[in-house]
Design a protein around this motif. Sequence first.
Motif, PDB file in Angstrom:
ATOM      1  N   ALA A 323      35.121   0.482 -26.930  1.00 11.93           N
ATOM      2  CA  ALA A 323      33.773   1.028 -27.046  1.00 11.93           C
ATOM      3  C   ALA A 323      32.722  -0.063 -27.190  1.00 11.93           C
ATOM      4  CB  ALA A 323      33.699   1.978 -28.251  1.00 11.93           C
ATOM      5  N   ASN A 324      33.135  -1.285 -27.492  1.00 11.16           N
ATOM      6  CA  ASN A 324      32.211  -2.404 -27.662  1.00 11.16           C
ATOM      7  C   ASN A 324      31.673  -2.837 -26.304  1.00 11.16           C
ATOM      8  OD1 ASN A 324      31.130  -5.076 -27.958  1.00 11.16           O
ATOM      9  ND2 ASN A 324      32.201  -5.249 -29.913  1.00 11.16           N
ATOM     10  N   MET A 325      30.385  -2.609 -26.060  1.00  6.80           N
ATOM     11  CA  MET A 325      29.791  -2.900 -24.760  1.00  6.80           C
ATOM     12  C   MET A 325      29.848  -4.376 -24.414  1.00  6.80           C
ATOM     13  SD  MET A 325      28.121  -1.231 -22.276  1.00  6.80           S
ATOM     14  CE  MET A 325      27.283   0.174 -22.996  1.00  6.80           C
ATOM     15  N   ASP A 326      29.566  -5.241 -25.380  1.00  7.41           N
ATOM     16  CA  ASP A 326      29.579  -6.679 -25.118  1.00  7.41           C
ATOM     17  C   ASP A 326      30.981  -7.156 -24.761  1.00  7.41           C
ATOM     18  OD1 ASP A 326      26.861  -6.911 -25.602  1.00  7.41           O
ATOM     19  OD2 ASP A 326      27.140  -7.311 -27.740  1.00  7.41           O
ATOM     20  N   ALA A 327      31.982  -6.665 -25.474  1.00 14.56           N
ATOM     21  CA  ALA A 327      33.355  -7.055 -25.179  1.00 14.56           C
ATOM     22  C   ALA A 327      33.767  -6.595 -23.783  1.00 14.56           C
ATOM     23  CB  ALA A 327      34.300  -6.466 -26.225  1.00 14.56           C
ATOM     24  N   ALA A 331      34.891  -8.940 -20.650  1.00 10.32           N
ATOM     25  CA  ALA A 331      36.168  -8.712 -19.974  1.00 10.32           C
ATOM     26  C   ALA A 331      35.973  -8.578 -18.473  1.00 10.32           C
ATOM     27  CB  ALA A 331      36.838  -7.462 -20.535  1.00 10.32           C
ATOM     28  N   TRP A 332      34.919  -7.877 -18.077  1.00  5.95           N
ATOM     29  CA  TRP A 332      34.586  -7.711 -16.657  1.00  5.95           C
ATOM     30  C   TRP A 332      34.336  -9.065 -16.006  1.00  5.95           C
ATOM     31  CZ3 TRP A 332      34.220  -4.808 -12.426  1.00  5.95           C
ATOM     32  CH2 TRP A 332      33.271  -5.139 -11.472  1.00  5.95           C
ATOM     33  N   ASP A 333      33.455  -9.869 -16.610  1.00  5.39           N
ATOM     34  CA  ASP A 333      33.126 -11.174 -16.035  1.00  5.39           C
ATOM     35  C   ASP A 333      34.336 -12.098 -16.030  1.00  5.39           C
ATOM     36  OD1 ASP A 333      30.530 -10.399 -15.598  1.00  5.39           O
ATOM     37  OD2 ASP A 333      29.695 -11.427 -17.347  1.00  5.39           O
ATOM     38  N   GLY A 334      35.072 -12.127 -17.136  1.00  2.34           N
ATOM     39  CA  GLY A 334      36.214 -13.019 -17.225  1.00  2.34           C
ATOM     40  C   GLY A 334      37.306 -12.678 -16.231  1.00  2.34           C
ATOM     41  N   THR A 335      37.565 -11.394 -16.036  1.00  2.00           N
ATOM     42  CA  THR A 335      38.622 -10.986 -15.103  1.00  2.00           C
ATOM     43  C   THR A 335      38.265 -11.331 -13.674  1.00  2.00           C
ATOM     44  OG1 THR A 335      39.270  -9.176 -16.567  1.00  2.00           O
ATOM     45  CG2 THR A 335      39.986  -9.041 -14.278  1.00  2.00           C
ATOM     46  N   THR A 399      36.631 -21.402 -17.668  1.00  5.55           N
ATOM     47  CA  THR A 399      35.513 -20.505 -17.938  1.00  5.55           C
ATOM     48  C   THR A 399      35.984 -19.058 -18.030  1.00  5.55           C
ATOM     49  OG1 THR A 399      34.092 -22.020 -16.685  1.00  5.55           O
ATOM     50  CG2 THR A 399      33.198 -19.844 -17.197  1.00  5.55           C
ATOM     51  N   ALA A 400      36.896 -18.661 -17.142  1.00  7.37           N
ATOM     52  CA  ALA A 400      37.409 -17.290 -17.166  1.00  7.37           C
ATOM     53  C   ALA A 400      38.171 -17.022 -18.456  1.00  7.37           C
ATOM     54  CB  ALA A 400      38.306 -17.055 -15.956  1.00  7.37           C
ATOM     55  N   LYS A 401      39.030 -17.959 -18.859  1.00  6.67           N
ATOM     56  CA  LYS A 401      39.783 -17.759 -20.109  1.00  6.67           C
ATOM     57  C   LYS A 401      38.847 -17.754 -21.319  1.00  6.67           C
ATOM     58  CE  LYS A 401      44.357 -19.423 -18.798  1.00  6.67           C
ATOM     59  NZ  LYS A 401      45.449 -20.358 -19.124  1.00  6.67           N
ATOM     60  N   TRP A 402      37.786 -18.544 -21.275  1.00  6.23           N
ATOM     61  CA  TRP A 402      36.831 -18.557 -22.375  1.00  6.23           C
ATOM     62  C   TRP A 402      36.146 -17.197 -22.509  1.00  6.23           C
ATOM     63  CZ3 TRP A 402      35.942 -21.291 -26.508  1.00  6.23           C
ATOM     64  CH2 TRP A 402      34.708 -21.185 -27.169  1.00  6.23           C
ATOM     65  N   LEU A 405      38.672 -14.772 -23.892  1.00  9.06           N
ATOM     66  CA  LEU A 405      38.878 -15.057 -25.320  1.00  9.06           C
ATOM     67  C   LEU A 405      37.736 -14.490 -26.157  1.00  9.06           C
ATOM     68  CD1 LEU A 405      40.212 -18.340 -26.819  1.00  9.06           C
ATOM     69  CD2 LEU A 405      38.103 -17.393 -27.726  1.00  9.06           C
ATOM     70  N   GLN A 406      36.501 -14.657 -25.679  1.00  6.85           N
ATOM     71  CA  GLN A 406      35.358 -14.089 -26.392  1.00  6.85           C
ATOM     72  C   GLN A 406      35.434 -12.572 -26.430  1.00  6.85           C
ATOM     73  OE1 GLN A 406      32.146 -16.176 -24.121  1.00  6.85           O
ATOM     74  NE2 GLN A 406      31.441 -16.802 -26.138  1.00  6.85           N
ATOM     75  N   SER A 407      35.893 -11.958 -25.344  1.00  5.39           N
ATOM     76  CA  SER A 407      36.044 -10.509 -25.315  1.00  5.39           C
ATOM     77  C   SER A 407      37.081 -10.058 -26.337  1.00  5.39           C
ATOM     78  CB  SER A 407      36.443 -10.048 -23.910  1.00  5.39           C
ATOM     79  OG  SER A 407      36.656  -8.661 -23.874  1.00  5.39           O
ATOM     80  N   ALA A 408      38.184 -10.788 -26.423  1.00 10.33           N
ATOM     81  CA  ALA A 408      39.222 -10.446 -27.396  1.00 10.33           C
ATOM     82  C   ALA A 408      38.697 -10.562 -28.827  1.00 10.33           C
ATOM     83  CB  ALA A 408      40.433 -11.349 -27.196  1.00 10.33           C
ATOM     84  N   LEU A 409      37.904 -11.601 -29.100  1.00  9.66           N
ATOM     85  CA  LEU A 409      37.328 -11.763 -30.433  1.00  9.66           C
ATOM     86  C   LEU A 409      36.341 -10.640 -30.748  1.00  9.66           C
ATOM     87  CD1 LEU A 409      36.692 -15.618 -30.527  1.00  9.66           C
ATOM     88  CD2 LEU A 409      38.386 -14.338 -31.851  1.00  9.66           C
TER      89      LEU A 409
END
Length: 491
Positions: A323-327, A331-335, A399-402, A405-409
């Motif tokens: 439900a977290n919009m930022d996460a 995730a969208w950008d990183g994937t 950059t993708a993993k970063w 990782l931010q999405s997971a946090l």
Amino acid sequence: MSLLPALVMLPLSAALASTLLPLRWRGPLGVALAVLLAGVACGLLRTVVGDGPQAHALGGWAPPLGIALVADGLAAGMVVLTATVALPCALHAALGLRGEAAEDGFWPLFWFMWAALNGIWLSADLFNLYVGLELLGLAAVGLVALKGSASALAAAMRYLLAALLGSLAYLIGVALLYAAWGSLALADLAGFMAEAGVAQSGSLTTLVALGLMSAGLLLKTALFPLHGWLPPAHGGALPPVSALLSALVIKASLYILMRLWIMAGPALTPLALGWLLGALGAAAVFWGGWMALRQARLKHLVAYSTVAQIGYLFLFFPLFGVANMDAARLAWDGTLLMLAAHALAKAGMFLAAGNLVLAVGSPHIADLTGISRFRPLSLMSFGLAGVSLMGLPPSAGFTAKWLLLQSALASGQWVWIIVLVGGGLLSAAYVFRVFRHAFVEGPARDRFASPPLALELSALALGSASIALGLVAQAPLEWLRIGSPLATGVP
């Protein structure tokens, strides 16, 4: 004038032309047409960035009687990525396969594959996506079999059986969705499902349909433990074929799965299912990395690396479904950045591996002893691709993993951080294993092959692109968000 039909019709026309022309003309013509098609792809991206999403109905008919093509930022980006990978592979094939028996069959299959990929990126309904998947699968199986050896034919047969089983499951799901909703257009189905919700009478049919389609697509994507067909197919194929299969072909089924996920909405794609896909992705990262570390053959090491790298892409599902919009946006950008980084790096790594195998005359990693003195350019290309796969800065893989990782946090899903870090360490282990053998000084060689410079430059261009993308990632990510249902559909 719309560029969308040209992106499908040009490669189909090239496939026909390549069967009629003399063999000596097919390579040069293939490279020239690849440059032309890459220009059309860039023109489409420029149009989408400047004017927004584009749409075109072939023959003036809407589905199911006609074929609707739609290009949002995501589709245009995938079209450009396909051209970026396919052009160096075409150059590598034109020179590397010259005079070989496989050259006769390569070019028609190569163009059918390109047409199918563009058709999948641009299709706006589920049945035409099925047609694209079938054409893509048949072309890919034919490309795997080109080598002609017993092992290649066995790998192609396994690939064919997996592709047919996956397509059958997908097609049954398509039929069930049409029976339940009366339409196969992605936009229509998304609207119907959003209005009706899971409580309506058609929900069980919809759940079964989506389950069958997802299972078929997972098999085609070779997600662990459904990956058994991939290593022999990718590891045993010709170098440009391996590059195309790993960089592009397996991404098509993942692309469709992501579109299905967004189309169905959170009511039909619960977070628990996302966690299941994420767990399978995590298993793929560790199992594929461990198996890559154990391989004796260079190209099989790279093939198992593909199994591992696919796993990262499936972290999208648990991270995007929160439900977290930022996460979800991270995730969208990183994937998507991971998808592009893997395509460029893996294509470059397979071409570089093919050059190294040609140079030493052996497929075994142990026989690379001393190769650093003779083929530093191919080894550098392999290393640049490895930097992105390991996720080291400043590569696109980092950059993708970063972002993931931010999405997971942000979503509190700490377990995926272990996957991102542990997978990177395993990638480093198998990449440096190759370098350890390459830099060991061994006995002087009496015979040594020298691949043409253009073959080495093809691998270098792709490996370098995987690094450069990390330095300019912001602009491509902004383009990918243009009008995309996957972006606007963030929960």
